[in-house]
Scaffold this active site. Sequence first.
Site, PDB file in Angstrom:
ATOM      1  CD  GLU A 142       2.756   5.937   4.877  1.00  0.00           C
ATOM      2  OE1 GLU A 142       2.655   6.331   5.610  1.00  0.00           O
ATOM      3  OE2 GLU A 142       2.764   4.338   4.891  1.00  0.00           O
ATOM      4  CG  ASP A 170       1.921  -0.259   4.921  1.00  0.00           C
ATOM      5  OD1 ASP A 170       1.692  -0.041   3.350  1.00  0.00           O
ATOM      6  OD2 ASP A 170       0.310  -0.158   6.050  1.00  0.00           O
ATOM      7  CE1 TYR A 218      -5.596   4.484   2.405  1.00  0.00           C
ATOM      8  CE2 TYR A 218      -5.210   2.242   2.901  1.00  0.00           C
ATOM      9  CZ  TYR A 218      -4.345   3.581   2.430  1.00  0.00           C
ATOM     10  OH  TYR A 218      -3.285   3.533   2.292  1.00  0.00           O
ATOM     11  CG  ASP A 260      -2.193   1.645   1.101  1.00  0.00           C
ATOM     12  OD1 ASP A 260      -2.735   1.515  -0.233  1.00  0.00           O
ATOM     13  OD2 ASP A 260      -1.617   1.894   2.446  1.00  0.00           O
TER      14      ASP A 260
END
Length: 580
Positions: A554, A200, A350, A197
């Site tokens: 990220e 991670d 999500y 994703d």
Amino acid sequence: MAVGLVVILTSLLPCLHASLPVMASVSFTGMHDWGNRFEGTLVFPVEEEVYGWKVTIDFNYPVILQLSHEKTTIHSSSFDKKRFVLVNNLSHGIMHDNSTLAMTIGGQYNRSTSDPPITATATFVNLIHDGQVVISASPAVPSEKYNYAEVLEKSILFYEAQRSGKLPPTNRIPWRGDSALLDLGEHFEDLTGGWYDAGDHIKFGFPMAGSVSMLAWGLIEFKDAYAAAGQLDYMYDCIRWPLEWLMKAHTSRNELYVQVGQGNLDHRFWGRPEDMAMARPPYKITAQRPGSDVAGEYAAAMAAGYIAFKDKDPNFAADLLRHAKEIYTFGLEYNSTYTKSLPQSAAQFYGSSDYDDELCWGGAWLYLATGEEKYLNDSRKYHRPGTSWGQSWGNKELGCKVLLHNVTGDDKYAADIIGTFADWMPGGTVPYFSSGQAFRDKWGSLRHTANMAFVALVAAEHGLHSTEYRAWAKSQIHIALGDTGRSFVVGFGVNPPSHPHHRSSSCPMMPAPCSQEALTRPEPSPHTVYGGLVGGPSHEGGYKDDRQDYVQNEVACDYNAGFQSAVAGLKHLSITGQLP
Ligand SMILES: *[C@@H]1O[C@H](CO)[C@@H](O)[C@H](O)[C@H]1NC(C)=O
Ligand SMILES: *[C@@H]1O[C@H](CO)[C@@H](O)[C@H](O)[C@H]1NC(C)=O
Ligand SMILES: *[C@@H]1O[C@H](CO)[C@@H](O)[C@H](O)[C@H]1NC(C)=O
Ligand SMILES: *[C@@H]1O[C@H](CO)[C@@H](O)[C@H](O)[C@H]1NC(C)=O
Ligand SMILES: *[C@@H]1O[C@H](CO)[C@@H](O)[C@H](O)[C@H]1NC(C)=O
């Protein structure tokens, strides 16, 4: 690039430097031959920051190696026991410039007194280096302030770095290997492949499919841009990889895997996907636990994939369409959000509060793919009138309006699209940073902006406020590319992020171990995860290039999708002489 140093190992010299000209003359005399045993010391000068290392030693005899210290472990040896590869133990991987690495190596071997003495050469490799990511770097075009072709190339490389499963021989990321080969469904269905994703290693089907639909949309609208950038075939490969996984995930008519890996188990581990050992449970929606949101999104991704591939690979495209139709029907018949059905899965990460937008969006893509009126009717049924919050992994209202406007020409859709952009443009309700960036949300702020830039470029193609929307989209994308004085795209432009929150690129090359120290280490990540758009500022002046900051720094599949498609849109304008 690997930095190599060669030194000689001998049992008699306590300490040998690479710089000593002794390679050929060092001998292993009988005087200190402890019954066919040898011992010597390797000393390597450390001339740069080291993170993770290996040493390859070649002996002239078969040897039983013995290490008398804790700095290193034998990683492998050749069948004839003449070559050994040593790798640092955890916590001995970091060494600083102007230090030395010294280790005593001993062992046993056999020779008769008439044989030549034992000698060995040793090579030290600093595993901080990238390997060879080859960037073809299309030449910059004078009318483009930023090299869009280069951004497209690097963004595609970012998706390549996110690949899970067995990598093909064409893999271009030297620091990535096969991983998660045991990702299986409840009945051992093959769920390998797909994309990790973000920083991670969970495979979240909902945003994965959302990224694919945005990327496929960009390819469909701006194919000429990918061709001009020399990236068309790479782009097909880029979206084929997750599309194949989405099809695998559809294990029977009303059964769809939507996640592999579990948030907390996954997030506790900082390291490479190649080294993962935690459980990776699979999660699926079924007639009993439905998820119309995720089904609608998978259907959208596959229907858009069908359109992208129908001329390029008709068989693959036909498979996509068959799955898309079945999944969409499943989503219509059994209505719920997957968040409600599978609260222990993606909900924290999500979660989705409704499914109308995905059924609108999936129906519209299926109508575009098939021309069958029923899909248009379904899409309209779930269409929600009014202006939209934006366009994101969880909200496809605006995208659906743009598609419905395109296929129907109905002004009511145009009015909502224009209303939404009025909110987003300067003077609307969406706030702006002094840099000129529209700021919708602190989590991945640039991603929301880039998604809207892409949708604006498509709306402009469809004749809506073309001049204004194109200029706005360009201004927003240029902020990501460097207009504030720094780039927010890893490995691109001026002062790009070098500490993205991304596990695999923060680790040294295999086989060195990796751990939490890679997260907190102050130095730049050893590998450049080219093309990854970081989250971006979370408040005015609030960006820091900090690996531990997963809000601002990220990288994620979802972040790059609208961004890449917007850059393709700008490239399209550039090659057609319409770039504002
Ligand atoms: C280095 O690794 C070897 C093999 O795993 C081990 O025997 C040795 O104790 C290690 N030293 C440490 C952990 O410091
Ligand atoms: C390493 O030593 C050289 C020469 O003495 C010096 O110029 C350099 O600054 C040193 N580097 C570090 C990181 O100490
Ligand atoms: C949800 O599903 C039920 C049962 O199939 C159906 O009667 C209902 O109309 C559906 N609701 C929506 C909003 O589609
Ligand atoms: C689609 O909707 C229109 C208008 O309500 C209707 O006339 C038509 O029969 C519908 N088509 C299908 C295939 O359901
Ligand atoms: C629909 O999209 C196509 C392709 O971008 C475009 O040529 C056409 O003008 C659009 N039509 C409308 C009504 O937006």
